[in-house]
Each structure stands twice: as structure tokens, then as C-alpha cells.
Design an enzyme around this catalytic site. Sequence first.
Site, PDB file in Angstrom:
ATOM      1  CB  ALA A  49      -1.651  -5.671  -1.033  1.00  0.00           C
ATOM      2  N   PRO A  50      -1.338  -3.262  -3.274  1.00  0.00           N
ATOM      3  CG  PRO A  50      -2.922  -1.808  -4.160  1.00  0.00           C
ATOM      4  CD  PRO A  50      -2.795  -3.056  -3.340  1.00  0.00           C
ATOM      5  CE  LYS A  92       6.226  -7.133  -5.022  1.00  0.00           C
ATOM      6  NZ  LYS A  92       6.922  -8.050  -5.964  1.00  0.00           N
ATOM      7  N   GLY A  93       6.411  -5.943   1.775  1.00  0.00           N
ATOM      8  CA  GLY A  93       6.957  -6.146   3.105  1.00  0.00           C
ATOM      9  C   GLY A  93       8.144  -7.092   3.109  1.00  0.00           C
ATOM     10  CG  MET A  94      11.913  -5.990   4.111  1.00  0.00           C
ATOM     11  SD  MET A  94      13.341  -5.216   4.901  1.00  0.00           S
ATOM     12  CE  MET A  94      12.508  -4.113   6.050  1.00  0.00           C
ATOM     13  CG  ASP A 115      -9.494  -8.012  15.703  1.00  0.00           C
ATOM     14  OD1 ASP A 115      -8.527  -8.725  16.060  1.00  0.00           O
ATOM     15  OD2 ASP A 115     -10.674  -8.306  15.962  1.00  0.00           O
TER      16      ASP A 115
END
EC number: 2.7.11.5
Length: 585
Positions: A315-316, A319-321, A371
Site C-alpha cells: 500500500a502507498p 510503512k507501518g511498524m 470498521d
Amino acid sequence: MGIDSAHLIAQTILQGFDAQYGRFLEVTSGAQQRFEQADWHAVQQAMKKRINLYDHHVGLVVEQLKCIHSAFGYDEEYIAKVKVVYTGLLPDYPRFEIAESFFNSVYCRLFEHRNLTPDKLFIFTSQPARRFRDIPRPLSRDFFPNDNLALMLRTILNDLPLRLPWENLERDIYYITDYLQQTFPVGELLQATFQIANELFYRNKAAWLVGKIRIGGQVYPFLLPIHHNESGGIFIDTCLTDYADASIVFGFARSYFMVYAPLPAALVEWLREILPAKSTSELYMAIGCQKHGKTEYYREYLAFITFSKEQLIIAPGVKGMVMLVFTSPSFDRVFKVIKDQFAPQKEVTQERVQECYRLVKEHDRVGRMADTQEFENFVIDKARISPELMEELQKEVPEKLEDLGDKILIKHLYMERRMTPLNIYMEQVEERKLKDVIEEYGNAIKQLAAANIFPGDMLFKNFGVTRHGRVVFYDYDEICYMTEVNFRDIPPPRYPEDELAGEPWYSVAPNDVFPEEFRHFLCTDSRIRRYFEEMHSDLFKADYWRALQERIRSGHVEDVFAYRRKQRFSQRTEIETYSIAKVSA
């Protein structure tokens, strides 16, 4: 085991579903009384109770089946027979589509989400021709202005089942009439047909009258939210006839409505005309049938990959940790997988992350939290995964992967609506929209806080912007209740050099939060700082947060409006008392 035992198993599952939906309707039917009594804490408890009913009844049925036959589940051929028998029970069954989802849930609980194939599960409905069947009884009543719009509105409102006095019915009728006359050509309006749903839709502290206006060959929403005043009376807060406004009211970031729907498929079809942008899954979820909504959600994904040749990609955005997030370029949803290992600064566990997602599912989302749908053993063709994403999956979530040859199985993931990351949106928009979205962001934080939710990590990258321009929170790994946080002022430095030190000169406990610090990581851009100081400077003061905590602890439940404040009738400047003669003019 033979065909008779298959009948027994099928009947047991269907009876279990009947029991579940009966309790679902029972809890729902109490919504009117809870609204009339202004028992807002009971409203919150009922919402959570109704969500949990489904899993509770699935568990009861599974225990029954284990008692009937302890070996049930190991004979795949037998399971297919049970599904055939169960299918035969559905042609005349009024809630067949949700009964199919209930069967799926029982199967998944028994088999730990393994071997999810069409011969054992209702991957697709068994009766597609019945999805749009005739409704056995009308869901709405027709009303006609007959050259007197105000009189028709008075009839509609006086026919409502609510046993509470109106604060000022003639004023509200004037407001609605005036709004309609400004929105539609008066000549066409007087010849229109108003179709009003028989049941009110309850959510939070409002009861919604939901209807349609058939005018000039078109159909428009007709939504009236009814609220309490402090004296025990009720009033109409606004009138909504715009498709976008209706879509927000029924949005994916809001709690499910309490609406009495013995035939949910019929209600979904009735609503579809005024919510044309909503998918089938979203409509079922909006009326509280969230588990069947999840079934439809998955079917919509299958339909997408059938007709699209796109590959899934990372995903653009930043980046999540904690989460690996992927999507497809034209798909309106994202997939989120909890990483096997988190960045060192993230002091959470995988179990804690899942608890946070469950909290969001059960809590009032106030239009500000997306949700999510949770899936186990999600299978994807390897050919549909881009090389970059495959590399990322193998790097970040190897413990959650299982190689199935030409397919790959992901043991656990979430799916949710795709939005534009707020940080990307802010980089791309012009000045006016930047100011608007900063206002939206601050409102989102305040509305979450008023609902007893503290986001934890308030960075812009953890929020998204919907197609309607609303800011929604979607990163839940640090979420907690407001009442669990200790909001503190930063103590004054002891010595001048304290402010230059790399470490704070004051002690910090795990739940301590210093709102003054928000300014430093949110307002690095001078334009953003200016807008924050203008509209949301109170977010940087510990006193503001502590005052909210006191309101929550005192039992206060905030009003939640699914529309802009400027749309409220109370924001109008006209005198509020009007004669019946003027109303009827």
C-alpha cells in the site's frame, strides 16, 4: 453417519441461527425504549451485547454438534452432505442469506478455518435468484403533499411511535419545509411522493426517520435525525436529502444502526435506492448484520479478483511498524497483517494489537474509526502477488504464511476500507483544502476523545481521508480509553541546561501523556502550525484533556452528529417561533 444424521445436524444449525436472530431482534426492539428513557449507557451496552450475540450462539451450536457426534468434522464427504441438506431447508426461509453465513461460521469454528471450499461452505449464495425477490409486506408508507407540504410533514411526524412530546413541532416543520423548498423546485415538490420507512433507525443518542423523496423522475434520500432536549422533549436536528450526506450517515466509520428488520434482505434492497454508492456488504453492516456483511465483503473481494488482472501491491504511504499493509491499485480496500516482529519503539504484543481491534469493533466509532473485517487462513494465488509484496510478506510475516504450491495462505489478516493517508493528502492539496483537513483532523481527535478513545499515536500517517473528505483514524495498535491516560503539564525546567538535555528532567510513567508535545510533532510545517493555533490549540493543553476525562467519568455521553454542525437547524438565524399559518404558507 447417514442422511438422517445429516438432517439432524442441518436442523440443529438452522435452529441455532433462529435462536440467534431472535435474540438479535429482541435487543434491537429495545432501542425505542432506551431512546425514550435517554438511557445512553444502556444504548452502549446493547450495542456491544448485540455484536457479541452472534459468536455466542455459534459457540452454543458447536457444542451441541460435538455432543451429537464427536467425530463430526473429520469426514469431509459428510460435511458436504450436511451442506446439501441445509441448502434444501432454505428456499422458503425468510432470512436464508444470513442463515448461510451462520452455517459458514459454525463450520469455521469446528474446523479452525481450514478447507474453506465451496462444497463445504456457502462461499457464494445457494439462491442468487431470490436475492431480489418481492417483499412480502411493505417496508414503508407513501405520503403525498397534495399542495400542503407542511400538513403532510405534520402527519408523518405525528404518526411516529415515539411517546415523547415535541419541543416545538411547528418550528421543526417550518425548518424542514423551508429546506425542501430551497432544495427542490416547489412545483415538483408538491407533486412528489414521500416514502417513509415503517421503522425508525436508532444509533447513539438519535432516532432517525429514514425515507425517500420521489420527485421529477428521481429518488432522493429523506433523513430526519430526532434528538432529545434537556427537558425531555424531542426535536428534529436537520434534514438531509443529499446522496453524499446519506452515505456519511450510513458510513463504514460509524456504529451499526438498531433497526427492527425481520427481513434484512428486503431492507437492504429498500435502502439501496438512496445509497447507490454503498456495496451490499456495507448495507448489511449498517443495519447490524455485520457477520453476513463480512460474507458479502469477501464475495466482493472474489468478484474483484475475478474481473481484475491487477496484482496486489504494498500500500502507498509510510510503512507501518506494526502492520504490513497491501492492496490492489483499483481495489477500494486494504489488507493488514500484524508483523511477526515490531520496531523496538513499539512496546505492544500481537495479542494486544488484536485486543485493540476488538475494542474498536465493539465501541462507538463516532464516524472517526474505520470498521474492519477479520479473516483467518486467507488464501491468495501467488500469481496475484507482486514480487515486491511477496518479498515483504516473507520478510515481515513468515510465521503467518503457509505455502500451498501455486497459492499462499495468510493465517490472519484484517480487511478495511481504503483511504488516502492523511500525510499524503496534506502534501498534495491546495491551501483551502489543507485548512479544511486540519479542521477535520482536530475534530476527529476531539470526537474520539469525547467517546472515551485516545488514539495514542496521533501522527498524520495513522489517519486517512475518505472520498467525502472526512478524516478517519485507522491505526489501532496504541489505542486506549481516555480514562486510562494521565494527561500532564510539562514541569518547568530546574536549570536552563535542562531544556538542552537529551533526556527529560522529569519522571515519565507508562500512561503519562504531555499534550504540549503534540505541537512539536504535528506542527513542523508553519502553515499547519498556523491553522492548528487558529482552530485546535486546545489540543495542546493538558487542562482540555483532563476536563474531557471528568465529563466521561461523570457519566456524560456526548452527542454525535453524522453531518456538519452548520447543517443543524439550531445554527439557523431565523426566529424560532412561527405561526401555523406561516408554516402552511
